[in-house]
Design a protein around this motif. Structure first.
Motif, mmCIF file in Angstrom:
data_model
loop_
_atom_site.group_PDB
_atom_site.id
_atom_site.type_symbol
_atom_site.label_atom_id
_atom_site.label_comp_id
_atom_site.label_asym_id
_atom_site.label_seq_id
_atom_site.Cartn_x
_atom_site.Cartn_y
_atom_site.Cartn_z
ATOM 1 N N THR A 1 5.086 -16.338 -14.549
ATOM 2 C CA THR A 1 6.254 -16.335 -15.369
ATOM 3 C C THR A 1 7.007 -15.022 -15.150
ATOM 4 N N GLY A 2 8.365 -15.129 -15.545
ATOM 5 C CA GLY A 2 9.283 -14.145 -15.535
ATOM 6 C C GLY A 2 9.314 -13.298 -14.014
ATOM 7 N N LEU A 3 9.353 -14.251 -12.998
ATOM 8 C CA LEU A 3 9.234 -13.497 -11.570
ATOM 9 C C LEU A 3 10.320 -14.196 -10.842
ATOM 10 N N PRO A 4 10.996 -13.454 -9.677
ATOM 11 C CA PRO A 4 11.805 -14.166 -9.067
ATOM 12 C C PRO A 4 11.437 -15.244 -8.125
ATOM 13 N N GLU A 5 12.174 -16.064 -7.649
ATOM 14 C CA GLU A 5 11.706 -17.304 -6.992
ATOM 15 C C GLU A 5 11.569 -16.704 -5.399
ATOM 16 N N ARG A 6 12.266 -15.523 -4.961
ATOM 17 C CA ARG A 6 12.129 -15.073 -3.464
ATOM 18 C C ARG A 6 12.164 -13.641 -3.597
ATOM 19 N N VAL A 7 11.282 -13.027 -2.715
ATOM 20 C CA VAL A 7 11.375 -11.426 -2.644
ATOM 21 C C VAL A 7 11.739 -11.348 -1.109
ATOM 22 N N ARG A 8 12.564 -10.275 -0.734
ATOM 23 C CA ARG A 8 12.891 -9.829 0.572
ATOM 24 C C ARG A 8 12.050 -8.551 0.758
ATOM 25 N N ILE A 9 11.013 -8.865 1.813
ATOM 26 C CA ILE A 9 10.165 -7.625 2.375
ATOM 27 C C ILE A 9 11.072 -6.837 3.351
ATOM 28 N N ASP B 1 9.606 -2.742 -0.028
ATOM 29 C CA ASP B 1 9.073 -2.226 1.180
ATOM 30 C C ASP B 1 7.587 -2.109 1.332
ATOM 31 N N SER B 2 7.209 -2.388 2.370
ATOM 32 C CA SER B 2 5.743 -2.493 2.812
ATOM 33 C C SER B 2 5.669 -2.366 4.279
ATOM 34 N N SER B 3 4.267 -1.896 4.567
ATOM 35 C CA SER B 3 3.980 -1.806 5.841
ATOM 36 C C SER B 3 2.897 -2.641 6.440
ATOM 37 N N ALA B 4 3.281 -3.183 7.596
ATOM 38 C CA ALA B 4 1.968 -4.036 8.453
ATOM 39 C C ALA B 4 0.622 -3.353 8.515
ATOM 40 N N GLY B 5 -0.223 -3.837 7.717
ATOM 41 C CA GLY B 5 -1.552 -3.388 7.972
ATOM 42 C C GLY B 5 -1.991 -1.998 7.140
ATOM 43 N N GLY B 6 -0.785 -1.774 6.188
ATOM 44 C CA GLY B 6 -0.879 -0.597 5.517
ATOM 45 C C GLY B 6 -0.645 0.670 6.031
ATOM 46 N N ALA C 1 0.337 -2.507 1.847
ATOM 47 C CA ALA C 1 0.371 -3.047 3.118
ATOM 48 C C ALA C 1 1.136 -4.622 2.744
ATOM 49 N N THR C 2 1.811 -4.960 3.926
ATOM 50 C CA THR C 2 2.550 -6.363 3.850
ATOM 51 C C THR C 2 1.742 -7.150 3.552
ATOM 52 N N GLU C 3 0.418 -7.552 4.306
ATOM 53 C CA GLU C 3 -0.536 -8.496 4.102
ATOM 54 C C GLU C 3 -1.008 -8.580 2.693
ATOM 55 N N ASP C 4 -1.117 -7.705 2.055
ATOM 56 C CA ASP C 4 -1.808 -7.457 0.501
ATOM 57 C C ASP C 4 -0.637 -7.833 -0.335
ATOM 58 N N LEU C 5 0.527 -7.458 -0.183
ATOM 59 C CA LEU C 5 1.781 -7.950 -0.842
ATOM 60 C C LEU C 5 1.928 -9.295 -0.647
ATOM 61 N N ALA D 1 -6.208 -0.658 7.135
ATOM 62 C CA ALA D 1 -6.243 -0.047 5.863
ATOM 63 C C ALA D 1 -6.101 -1.205 4.761
ATOM 64 N N SER D 2 -5.425 -2.431 5.352
ATOM 65 C CA SER D 2 -5.176 -3.398 4.519
ATOM 66 C C SER D 2 -6.544 -4.284 3.974
ATOM 67 N N SER D 3 -6.653 -4.623 2.870
ATOM 68 C CA SER D 3 -7.570 -5.247 2.217
ATOM 69 C C SER D 3 -7.619 -6.693 2.718
ATOM 70 N N VAL D 4 -6.412 -7.197 2.791
ATOM 71 C CA VAL D 4 -6.386 -8.661 3.032
ATOM 72 C C VAL D 4 -6.497 -8.754 4.791
#
Ligand code: HMG
Ligand code: MG
Length: 311
Positions: free
Chosen positions: A10-18, A242-247, A262-266, A300-303
């Motif tokens: 709840t209380g979150l946007p529909e879409r996020v721009r990475i 903002d995020s970074s592939a693989g952290g 990390a973009t994947e974790d996000l 470095a990304s957990s995902v």
């Protein structure tokens, strides 16, 4: 490949721009120089995974950041894609802007500091004189029809000065935005922020008249707080992350800065919350596994680590 179970929060946007910073913020910090063709292939793979905005490089002094001395060559290799408004490059001064314009760049990012010490270490400038450096850059960039982002670094703590007052961050951000920038990114350069600070800084920016839809958050994950800080920002109404592939990442002029969120974790969190990003998570994981092979070390990304080995 496994995907997260979706449960709309709840209380979150529909879409996020990475806003993907791996190619710039990530590779600026590599000890070994990454071949320019690998960088170009990295950008192409990110594009194929559905990433819309990719910060590709920096037109900074090659003596300061030799890792990105190939900025012009990289843009030449990317051709039309490198000149898209969705491929911003970092520019600190008029010399950097001229180099970027020669390559046909259509969007740039300037990068200021919330603290005196980091202005000196990162820009060879004082806190006050950074505005004199950036003002003509933004003026000329806008006159040329460019889109301009401004970063503010050290918004939540500084390795030399310690705590940073939210009022100081707001003042620097407001002055940079008043130069005519289109977007603001608030940076936790050394990854020390916690959610209460994030709320306070965002509230301060909004009170100072900066629209929420122009505010991006830029978290580093040094203390493992990047996702909780991001969720806090989303609940405050921020929709650009903002995020970074693989952290990948860090800042060469802030030794305690480790990898970016990390973009994947996000993506795992956003997709689990039912938030649209337009990005294909398995394709991102494959891209970061490929990049890990190029760099010769695990992501470095957990995902990426979880999905790269398990099903
Ligand atoms: P300076 O040494 O004071 O520059 O550096 P200068 O104006 O005195 O010029 C010295 C020499 O550099 C001259 O060459 C200039 O032509 C050249 P020489 O006559 O000696 O042969 N020069 C340049 N060459 C190419 N491109 C340029 C350029 N500018 C000067 N643009 C400067 C001042 C700002 C240039 C320097 O401090 C610099 O390049 N700093 C950049 C550092 C950097 O890139 N840091 C990482 C990015 S910030 C970050 O990662 C944080 C962020 O991710 C957000 C967050 O996490 O918080 C954005
Ligand atoms: Mg950064």
């Amino acid at each position: 490949m496994r995907t997260p179970q979706v449960d709309r929060g709840t209380g979150l946007p529909e879409r996020v721009r990475i806003y993907e910073v791996g190619v710039r913020d990530g590779l600026q910090n590599e000890k070994n120089l990454v071949p320019v063709e690998v960088k170009a292939e990295f950008v192409r793979r990110l594009e194929q995974a559905g990433i819309e905005v990719i910060e590709t490089t920096s037109f900074v002094s090659p003596k300061w950041v030799p890792q990105l001395a190939d900025a012009g060559d990289l843009l030449d290799r990317l051709g039309e894609s490198g000149r898209s408004p969705h491929r911003p490059v970092l520019v600190p001064n008029m010399k950097g802007l001229e180099r970027a314009l020669e390559r046909g760049v259509t969007s740039i990012a300037i990068f200021g500091s919330a603290t005196e010490t980091f202005a000196q270490k990162n820009l060879n400038s004082t806190l006050e004189s950074q505005f004199d450096m950036f003002a003509p850059v933004v003026e000329k960039a806008k006159a040329e029809g460019l889109w301009v982002r401004c970063y503010v670094s050290m918004c939540f703590g500084d390795p030399w000065e310690g705590d940073v007052a939210p009022s100081q961050v707001v003042e620097v951000a407001k002055r940079l935005m008043d130069l005519g920038c289109d977007e603001l990114s608030i940076g936790d350069t050394i990854g020390v922020a916690t959610p209460g600070q994030v709320e306070e800084v965002i509230d301060g920016l909004v009170e100072a008249g900066i629209d929420l839809d122009r505010i991006a958050v830029h978290f580093h994950d040094t203390y493992g707080q990047a996702l909780s800080n991001t969720l806090t920002a989303l609940r405050k109404g921020v929709t650009i992350v903002d995020s970074s592939a693989g952290g990948l990442g860090g800042c060469p002029y802030a030794k305690s800065a480790t990898g970016n969120l990390a973009t994947e974790d996000l993506l795992w969190m956003l997709h689990g919350l039912g938030i649209e990003t337009g990005i294909d998570l398995p394709a991102m994981v494959e891209t970061s596994m490929w990049m890990s092979e190029q760099l010769g070390r695990p992501s470095a990304s957990s995902v990426v680590r979880a999905l790269g080995t398990a099903s």
